[in-house]
Design an enzyme around this catalytic site. Structure first.
Site, PDB file in Angstrom:
ATOM      1  N   ASN A  10       0.876  -1.179   0.000  1.00  0.00           N
ATOM      2  CA  ASN A  10       0.000   0.000   0.000  1.00  0.00           C
ATOM      3  C   ASN A  10       0.911   1.226   0.000  1.00  0.00           C
ATOM      4  O   ASN A  10       1.488   1.572   1.023  1.00  0.00           O
ATOM      5  CB  ASN A  10      -0.880  -0.038   1.260  1.00  0.00           C
ATOM      6  CG  ASN A  10      -1.670   1.240   1.453  1.00  0.00           C
ATOM      7  OD1 ASN A  10      -1.783   2.039   0.527  1.00  0.00           O
ATOM      8  ND2 ASN A  10      -2.222   1.426   2.644  1.00  0.00           N
ATOM      9  N   TRP A  11       1.012   1.847  -1.202  1.00  0.00           N
ATOM     10  CA  TRP A  11       1.929   2.988  -1.306  1.00  0.00           C
ATOM     11  C   TRP A  11       1.330   4.273  -0.742  1.00  0.00           C
ATOM     12  O   TRP A  11       1.974   5.329  -0.788  1.00  0.00           O
ATOM     13  CB  TRP A  11       2.353   3.199  -2.771  1.00  0.00           C
ATOM     14  CG  TRP A  11       3.569   2.412  -3.137  1.00  0.00           C
ATOM     15  CD1 TRP A  11       4.693   2.232  -2.382  1.00  0.00           C
ATOM     16  CD2 TRP A  11       3.810   1.705  -4.367  1.00  0.00           C
ATOM     17  NE1 TRP A  11       5.608   1.459  -3.058  1.00  0.00           N
ATOM     18  CE2 TRP A  11       5.092   1.123  -4.290  1.00  0.00           C
ATOM     19  CE3 TRP A  11       3.078   1.516  -5.527  1.00  0.00           C
ATOM     20  CZ2 TRP A  11       5.655   0.372  -5.313  1.00  0.00           C
ATOM     21  CZ3 TRP A  11       3.623   0.774  -6.554  1.00  0.00           C
ATOM     22  CH2 TRP A  11       4.900   0.201  -6.446  1.00  0.00           C
ATOM     23  N   HIS A  99      -9.546   1.135   5.145  1.00  0.00           N
ATOM     24  CA  HIS A  99      -8.250   1.443   5.766  1.00  0.00           C
ATOM     25  C   HIS A  99      -8.459   2.472   6.875  1.00  0.00           C
ATOM     26  O   HIS A  99      -9.242   3.417   6.720  1.00  0.00           O
ATOM     27  CB  HIS A  99      -7.278   1.972   4.709  1.00  0.00           C
ATOM     28  CG  HIS A  99      -5.874   2.014   5.237  1.00  0.00           C
ATOM     29  ND1 HIS A  99      -5.435   2.989   6.099  1.00  0.00           N
ATOM     30  CD2 HIS A  99      -4.836   1.154   5.077  1.00  0.00           C
ATOM     31  CE1 HIS A  99      -4.173   2.738   6.422  1.00  0.00           C
ATOM     32  NE2 HIS A  99      -3.785   1.633   5.820  1.00  0.00           N
ATOM     33  N   GLU A 175      -5.266  -4.826  10.767  1.00  0.00           N
ATOM     34  CA  GLU A 175      -4.256  -3.787  10.958  1.00  0.00           C
ATOM     35  C   GLU A 175      -4.636  -2.965  12.179  1.00  0.00           C
ATOM     36  O   GLU A 175      -5.428  -2.017  12.056  1.00  0.00           O
ATOM     37  CB  GLU A 175      -4.233  -2.832   9.763  1.00  0.00           C
ATOM     38  CG  GLU A 175      -3.924  -3.447   8.433  1.00  0.00           C
ATOM     39  CD  GLU A 175      -3.428  -2.375   7.457  1.00  0.00           C
ATOM     40  OE1 GLU A 175      -2.296  -2.487   7.014  1.00  0.00           O
ATOM     41  OE2 GLU A 175      -4.157  -1.421   7.178  1.00  0.00           O
ATOM     42  N   GLY A 181       2.400   2.410  10.955  1.00  0.00           N
ATOM     43  CA  GLY A 181       3.393   3.477  10.890  1.00  0.00           C
ATOM     44  C   GLY A 181       4.097   3.790  12.195  1.00  0.00           C
ATOM     45  O   GLY A 181       4.806   4.794  12.293  1.00  0.00           O
TER      46      GLY A 181
HETATM   47  P1  PGA Z   1       2.826   0.502   7.664  1.00  0.00           P
HETATM   48  O1  PGA Z   1       1.384   0.703   6.977  1.00  0.00           O
HETATM   49  O2  PGA Z   1       3.369  -0.807   7.136  1.00  0.00           O
HETATM   50  O3  PGA Z   1       3.608   1.695   7.196  1.00  0.00           O
HETATM   51  O4  PGA Z   1       2.602   0.459   9.119  1.00  0.00           O
HETATM   52  C1  PGA Z   1       0.509  -0.371   6.782  1.00  0.00           C
HETATM   53  C2  PGA Z   1      -0.803   0.107   6.221  1.00  0.00           C
HETATM   54  O5  PGA Z   1      -1.255   1.187   6.597  1.00  0.00           O
HETATM   55  O6  PGA Z   1      -1.441  -0.579   5.418  1.00  0.00           O
END
Ligand code: PGA
Length: 261
Positions: A10-11, A99, A175, A181
């Site tokens: 996921n960019w 998301h 997630e 992040g």
């Molecule tokens: P991250 O993001 O790997 O930078 O924690 C994952 C996401 O939000 O899908």
């Protein structure tokens, strides 16, 4: 049976148009080699403007393209939104929905996400439904209540049997918000219990559907191997680490070979 792993990058909006095209041009051969050599399913999720060039670039490869979002309406006066039918016309394979960055910044509700899920299935696009609790919900022990609320609409749609799914996978990406992040990942035992719980919930509702489960949130080569061994984990949704090809390659190789990267 050996697991076949899926790796979704996921960019987000980490790259602009030229940077996505540069990244792909520079790493094209290695990406294709990675998808062939290890029989890994690789799905790239750029922002909307890069979808069409990427579909073209990867058209003769096994690498698939995913949209980061879509409208929950089929057509009409919805300025700035992107319709699912267009994504399907362009050859998009899958669509990320739910998301946490969209739930949070765009006030997206579970009802809107369920409508998106429904539309994606109608247009033959594989949904990647993101779910996950906030740090507050985690601390107050509300994880399963939150996840159940997030899953219930899509589960009902699948269980109704009204959609032509034809064995196509339905991805659920767990997630936790507090892991995205942040460099923090849940413990293996927490993940084991969450994935077992999700598996149980969705399979009880629709036992014959092709459910696949991804973990997302600060995935990097030093945590991916152990997480990938968790019983119901079929792969990863990768944000930041997917902006560095070497990191991404390490995640794929180490997961598939089962040894730390
Ligand atoms: P991250 O993001 O790997 O930078 O924690 C994952 C996401 O939000 O899908």
């Amino acid at each position: 049976m050996e697991k076949r792993y899926t790796f979704v990058i996921n960019w987000k909006m980490f790259f602009d148009f030229n940077e996505v095209i540069d990244f792909v041009s520079k790493n094209l051969d290695r990406m294709i080699e990675l998808s062939n050599l290890f029989d890994a399913e690789i799905i790239l999720s750029p922002s909307f403007l890069e979808i069409y060039p990427l579909v073209k670039i990867f058209s003769k490869t096994k690498i698939k393209i995913c949209a980061q979002n879509c409208s929950d309406h089929i057509k009409g006066p919805f300025t700035g939104q992107v319709c699912v039918k267009s994504l399907s016309t362009l050859g998009v394979y899958s669509g990320l929905i739910g998301h946490s960055e969209i739930r949070r910044y765009k006030s997206e509700t579970n009802e809107m996400i369920a409508r998106k899920f429904d539309l994606l299935l109608d247009f033959g696009i594989t949904p990647i439904l993101c779910i996950g609790e906030s740090e507050k919900d985690n601390k107050s022990g509300d994880v399963f209540r939150v996840l159940e609320d997030q899953l219930s609409g899509p589960i009902k749609i699948v269980a109704s049997g009204e959609k032509k799914i034809n064995g196509r996978p339905i991805y659920v990406a767990y997630e936790p918000e507090w892991s995205i992040g942040t460099g923090v990942t849940p413990s293996l035992s927490q993940l084991e219990s969450v994935f077992a719980w999700i598996n149980n919930l969705v399979r009880r509702a629709s036992p014959n559907s092709n459910w696949k489960f991804l973990y997302g949130g600060s995935v990097n080569p030093s945590v991916s191997v152990e997480i990938s061994k968790i019983r119901f984990v079929n792969g990863f949704l990768i944000g930041r680490a997917g902006t560095n090809f070497e990191e991404f390659e390490k995640i794929v190789k180490s997961t598939i070979l089962g040894v730390d990267g």
